[in-house]
Enzyme design. Sequence first.
Site, PDB file in Angstrom:
ATOM      1  N   LYS A  61       0.656  -1.280   0.060  1.00  0.00           N
ATOM      2  CA  LYS A  61      -0.056  -0.014  -0.036  1.00  0.00           C
ATOM      3  C   LYS A  61       0.780   1.239   0.007  1.00  0.00           C
ATOM      4  O   LYS A  61       1.815   1.334   0.875  1.00  0.00           O
ATOM      5  CB  LYS A  61      -1.045   0.127   1.271  1.00  0.00           C
ATOM      6  CG  LYS A  61      -2.163  -0.761   1.408  1.00  0.00           C
ATOM      7  CD  LYS A  61      -2.815  -0.655   2.403  1.00  0.00           C
ATOM      8  CE  LYS A  61      -4.026  -1.592   2.605  1.00  0.00           C
ATOM      9  NZ  LYS A  61      -4.773  -1.237   3.769  1.00  0.00           N
ATOM     10  N   GLY A  97       8.714  -6.932   7.274  1.00  0.00           N
ATOM     11  CA  GLY A  97       8.726  -8.327   7.581  1.00  0.00           C
ATOM     12  C   GLY A  97       9.155  -9.328   6.214  1.00  0.00           C
ATOM     13  O   GLY A  97       9.914  -9.970   6.250  1.00  0.00           O
ATOM     14  N   GLY A 125       6.458  -1.332  12.378  1.00  0.00           N
ATOM     15  CA  GLY A 125       5.577   0.058  12.359  1.00  0.00           C
ATOM     16  C   GLY A 125       6.504   0.772  13.010  1.00  0.00           C
ATOM     17  O   GLY A 125       6.710   2.046  12.705  1.00  0.00           O
TER      18      GLY A 125
END
Length: 399
Positions: A202, A355, A378
Site C-alpha cells: 500500500k 517483514g 511499524g
Amino acid sequence: MEALNKKTIEDIEVQGKKVLVRCDFNVPLKDGEITNDKRIVAALPTIKYLIENGAKVILCSHLGRPKGEYKPEFSLAPVAKKLSEYLGKEVKLAEDPEVVGENAKKIASELENGDVMLLENVRYRAEETKNVETFSKELASLAEIFVNDAFGTAHRAHCSTTGVADYLPAVCGYLIQKEIKFMGGALANPKRPLVAILGGAKVSDKIGVISNLIDKCDTIIIGGGMAYTFMKFLGHSIGDSLLEADWVEKAGEMMADAKAKGVNFLIPVDNKVGKEYDENTEAKIVNSDEIPDGWMGLDIGPKSMELFVDAIKGAGTVIWNGPMGVSEWENFAAGTIAVANAVAESGAVSIIGGGDSVAAVTKLGFADKMSHISTGGGASLEFLEGKELPGIAALMDKD
Ligand code: AMP
C-alpha cells in the site's frame, strides 16, 4: 529525533538496583513453540549487561493481542524457557493473571543481584494499551529504574513503554541505541548517495515515509503493489493491479516534488503480470504502459530489475522497506531477490525493515551482509517518517 540524546543503561548505576526492562518478546508461536527467536536474541545484550553489573532484572513484554484479558495461550512461558537457555540461568516467570499481582511482587522482592525474572504478558491488563496511570504505577512499584529496550513497540504510548517512565528514572537499552544509531545516522548524516527502496502493498502505509525521504534521499525506488498507483497517475492502464484510487493525486504530487528537488524517482518500467491473484497463475512480462485488461502486476520485470540494480550499485547508503512483488510466491519473487542481491553486493551501509524484505534477505542468506536489520516494523516506518517515538521521547535526556 535523528540522533540519540537519551540516557542509556551505561549512564545510570544499576548495581543492586531493581531494574524493570521493557523488551519486545512478541515472538511468533506455533503449538506453544517459538518459531523465530530473533527478538529474544536482540534483547540479550541489555539483559547480559544488567546481570554482569549486579542488577536485579525484571523483564516485561507483550505477546500477541490478548485484548486486556488473561488468556493462557498468550503466556510468556515459552519466552522464559528460551531466555533461560540463552542466559544459562533460570529466568523465573511470574505466573500472575494480574501481571503485577502477589506472585510477581513476591518473586521481585526475593531477587538477588544478577537474578532475572519475567512478568506475564502486559496486555493481560486492559489499562496497558490505554496508558492508564494505575497500571503504570503498579509496574513502577516493582523497580527503581526503568529501561526501555523494546524498539518494536517504541511507537506506542502504553503503560509499559511510556507511562512507567513518569515514575522511575528511565533510560534506553542497547537495542534501541543500535536502531537509532543506524536509522538516525542514515537520515541525518548518510554516506551518499542515499537510496531508499520502498515496496509492499500500500502507498497509503508509506506515504509519510516517502514524503520525509524526498527531502533526504538522492534516489527513491518504488516497487511492489504500491507502484501501480504511481503508474495510474502517469495515465497507464494498470489492468487489475493493486490500486489505491484515493492516493493517485498524492502519488503524482510526490513525483512532482521529487522532480523539483532533483531526486531520482524510479518506478517500474516493466512488470510480471498474472491472470489471477494465484501463485501458479499464467504469467507474462509486459511494459508498464502495456498492462492488458484482466491482468495484474505481481512483480517487477527484468528491465526494472536492471534499472533498480544499477541505482543500488552506486549507493553509499540504502534504506529498504517492502518487497518488489508478491515475494512469498516463488514465481513472483525475482524482483525482490534481485534487489536483495544488489543491496548485499553494493557495499553500502544497508538498513532493512519490514517483514517481507527482512524475510527475503534472511532466506537468501544475506542477513550477515546487511549493516542493520531493524526489529521494528511499524516503529521503523514511523521513525523514517521523521516522527518522534513516544517510547524514546519518554526517556531521560543526556545532560
Ligand atoms: P507491506 O506489508 O506493505 O510491506 O506489504 C507486503 C505485502 O505486499 C506482501 O504480502 C506482498 O505479497 C504484497 N505485495 C507486494 N507486491 C504486490 C503486488 N504487486 N500485488 C499484490 N500484492 C503485493
